[in-house]
Design a protein around this motif. Sequence first.
Motif, PDB file in Angstrom:
ATOM      1  N   PHE A  24       0.826  -1.202   0.000  1.00  0.00           N
ATOM      2  CA  PHE A  24       0.000   0.000   0.000  1.00  0.00           C
ATOM      3  C   PHE A  24       0.861   1.253   0.000  1.00  0.00           C
ATOM      4  O   PHE A  24       1.972   1.259   0.519  1.00  0.00           O
ATOM      5  CB  PHE A  24      -0.906   0.048   1.242  1.00  0.00           C
ATOM      6  CG  PHE A  24      -1.736  -1.185   1.454  1.00  0.00           C
ATOM      7  CD1 PHE A  24      -2.431  -1.763   0.407  1.00  0.00           C
ATOM      8  CD2 PHE A  24      -1.808  -1.786   2.701  1.00  0.00           C
ATOM      9  CE1 PHE A  24      -3.188  -2.902   0.596  1.00  0.00           C
ATOM     10  CE2 PHE A  24      -2.559  -2.927   2.908  1.00  0.00           C
ATOM     11  CZ  PHE A  24      -3.256  -3.488   1.845  1.00  0.00           C
ATOM     12  N   ALA A  25       0.307   2.324  -0.569  1.00  0.00           N
ATOM     13  CA  ALA A  25       0.915   3.654  -0.480  1.00  0.00           C
ATOM     14  C   ALA A  25       0.012   4.520   0.388  1.00  0.00           C
ATOM     15  O   ALA A  25      -1.205   4.337   0.429  1.00  0.00           O
ATOM     16  CB  ALA A  25       1.061   4.267  -1.866  1.00  0.00           C
ATOM     17  N   GLY A  26       0.609   5.445   1.115  1.00  0.00           N
ATOM     18  CA  GLY A  26      -0.183   6.326   1.963  1.00  0.00           C
ATOM     19  C   GLY A  26       0.561   6.701   3.221  1.00  0.00           C
ATOM     20  O   GLY A  26       1.799   6.731   3.250  1.00  0.00           O
ATOM     21  N   THR A  27      -0.193   6.968   4.288  1.00  0.00           N
ATOM     22  CA  THR A  27       0.374   7.377   5.566  1.00  0.00           C
ATOM     23  C   THR A  27       0.281   6.234   6.568  1.00  0.00           C
ATOM     24  O   THR A  27      -0.768   5.609   6.710  1.00  0.00           O
ATOM     25  CB  THR A  27      -0.385   8.597   6.123  1.00  0.00           C
ATOM     26  OG1 THR A  27      -0.363   9.639   5.161  1.00  0.00           O
ATOM     27  CG2 THR A  27       0.252   9.083   7.419  1.00  0.00           C
ATOM     28  N   VAL A  28       1.374   5.961   7.251  1.00  0.00           N
ATOM     29  CA  VAL A  28       1.384   4.905   8.255  1.00  0.00           C
ATOM     30  C   VAL A  28       0.478   5.315   9.411  1.00  0.00           C
ATOM     31  O   VAL A  28       0.702   6.334  10.065  1.00  0.00           O
ATOM     32  CB  VAL A  28       2.811   4.647   8.775  1.00  0.00           C
ATOM     33  CG1 VAL A  28       2.789   3.584   9.875  1.00  0.00           C
ATOM     34  CG2 VAL A  28       3.719   4.196   7.629  1.00  0.00           C
ATOM     35  N   ALA A  29      -0.569   4.521   9.658  1.00  0.00           N
ATOM     36  CA  ALA A  29      -1.520   4.831  10.719  1.00  0.00           C
ATOM     37  C   ALA A  29      -1.230   4.053  11.994  1.00  0.00           C
ATOM     38  O   ALA A  29      -1.422   4.567  13.094  1.00  0.00           O
ATOM     39  CB  ALA A  29      -2.948   4.536  10.252  1.00  0.00           C
ATOM     40  N   GLN A  30      -0.758   2.810  11.857  1.00  0.00           N
ATOM     41  CA  GLN A  30      -0.506   2.010  13.049  1.00  0.00           C
ATOM     42  C   GLN A  30       0.494   0.905  12.732  1.00  0.00           C
ATOM     43  O   GLN A  30       0.465   0.311  11.650  1.00  0.00           O
ATOM     44  CB  GLN A  30      -1.808   1.386  13.570  1.00  0.00           C
ATOM     45  CG  GLN A  30      -1.654   0.666  14.903  1.00  0.00           C
ATOM     46  CD  GLN A  30      -2.990   0.188  15.460  1.00  0.00           C
ATOM     47  OE1 GLN A  30      -4.017   0.401  14.843  1.00  0.00           O
ATOM     48  NE2 GLN A  30      -2.968  -0.450  16.609  1.00  0.00           N
ATOM     49  N   LEU A  31       1.401   0.650  13.682  1.00  0.00           N
ATOM     50  CA  LEU A  31       2.350  -0.449  13.600  1.00  0.00           C
ATOM     51  C   LEU A  31       1.905  -1.516  14.587  1.00  0.00           C
ATOM     52  O   LEU A  31       1.772  -1.255  15.776  1.00  0.00           O
ATOM     53  CB  LEU A  31       3.764   0.032  13.937  1.00  0.00           C
ATOM     54  CG  LEU A  31       4.309   1.197  13.119  1.00  0.00           C
ATOM     55  CD1 LEU A  31       5.694   1.593  13.604  1.00  0.00           C
ATOM     56  CD2 LEU A  31       4.337   0.859  11.635  1.00  0.00           C
ATOM     57  N   HIS A  32       1.661  -2.713  14.071  1.00  0.00           N
ATOM     58  CA  HIS A  32       1.127  -3.789  14.914  1.00  0.00           C
ATOM     59  C   HIS A  32       2.271  -4.663  15.410  1.00  0.00           C
ATOM     60  O   HIS A  32       2.627  -5.660  14.776  1.00  0.00           O
ATOM     61  CB  HIS A  32       0.118  -4.627  14.131  1.00  0.00           C
ATOM     62  CG  HIS A  32      -1.052  -3.854  13.617  1.00  0.00           C
ATOM     63  ND1 HIS A  32      -2.156  -3.579  14.376  1.00  0.00           N
ATOM     64  CD2 HIS A  32      -1.262  -3.280  12.406  1.00  0.00           C
ATOM     65  CE1 HIS A  32      -3.026  -2.882  13.663  1.00  0.00           C
ATOM     66  NE2 HIS A  32      -2.505  -2.692  12.453  1.00  0.00           N
TER      67      HIS A  32
END
Length: 485
Positions: A53-61
């Motif tokens: 995916f491209a975009g903004t990192v929202a959460q690191l699991h």
Amino acid sequence: MSLRTFLLPDLGEGLTEAELVTWLVAVGDEIRVDQPVAEVETAKSLVEVPSPFAGTVAQLHGEAGQTLDVGRPLISVSPSGAADQAPPPVAPEVPDEGPAAPAAPGASDPDGEAYRQEEKAGSGNVLIGYGTPGGHAVARRSRRPRNAAAGTAAAPVAVAAPGSVSAASPAPALAIVPDLPAEAPRCISPLVRKLARESGIRLADLQGSGANGLILRSDVEGALAGNGPGSPTVTADSAVAEDPRTGLMVASRTPVKGLRKTVAANLAASRANIPEATVWVDVDATSLLELRADLKRRHPESTPGLMAFLARFVLAGLAKFPELNARFDPAAGNTAGGASITAYEGVNLGFAAQTDRGLVVPSVRRADTMNARQLDTEIRRLTASARDGKATPAELTSGTFTLNNYGVFGVDGSAAIINYPESAILGIGRIIDKPWVVDGALMVRKMTELTLVFDHRICDGGTAGGFLRYVADAIENPGSVLADL
């Protein structure tokens, strides 16, 4: 907003989990398709995982050092600009006990099936560095937790409004453990069953620490490490205290994970499942060393190393005794459901390589088609790749026979452990000057010891001895095997 969560993909090669070594991005970073976002350790190698995916990192699991199961969330990404429109949803915590319980037979799992199909069509190979086909992002859908007994989807998790906290809201149920018969081992995870089976541990002998006595992965690993019920739990942050088993103060406790965990499980499986036998012989390597020294004088830049010559002799021996290039399958490949011996066309020759991260066994694929110079080039390439942690899972798990040169450590012999699930390993000791009788006269010769450990189920001592004698004769008189090379 459309938050997309990338699940740790199917690793292939029989792998089911990976240790998260380090994050390469942070929350709020803008990332592109196929940009590496994390480094994981699996199949004895370090691999960069690119994002589909491209975009903004929202959460690191997950956090560095944590072990993640295949199919669990790795990273959540929001499309560019979406982060300013709405807050990211609160993701439910994922327990460490292992994968969610499977559905009842016949129950449908559309999200899970969609994930598997998308893995095949999209970034199914991201873990081994191939990225997405054509560089296009492929959307994934997270698998919803389901009731394992009824096979129905769990209720959606409510998203809290910004700034609000609801202490009364119950935590989402990830799985409901079915009521299993009291006399049966309480284990519903196929991963846990596989680990127990390969480690030679009976589930019926374990006391589960999960709900209703459910046997978890940690229970099997504890039994594998010798920590039975009532034994002290070994953790990284346990307070240093006296060990009641020895009466000594504990200096440190180191968790077994990553490469060491993989090696431990493989060695335990080998000892538990293979009835091995060992044969050995002293070998006069003087003629081989003289031959190589002469080649070195004439072709200093292109003379293969000693390991390449030994590998070539081993391959010629396997051509005459192919039984040692096989695997014993307890109940596979047989329509009657019984055991079978799987033989191969060609040899993937593994060789033990010591690295800073531990012992690994890369393999030269189709080594039987190579001459000594080609073998030398490939052995050097794979050794460098393994030491840099860049060897691929296929290179580290596809061997059919292993050559182990432990002589580099200054030792003569070893009771080696077969590289499971292979059926044999040939060890080479150090080459040193020793008194040896040649044509009735006592002389000083360059001597070494060859040790063959083999699975006695695939062949008898005559076959193993014949192979070992062939390799020994080739070392003592290289010219005698030219027709076979």
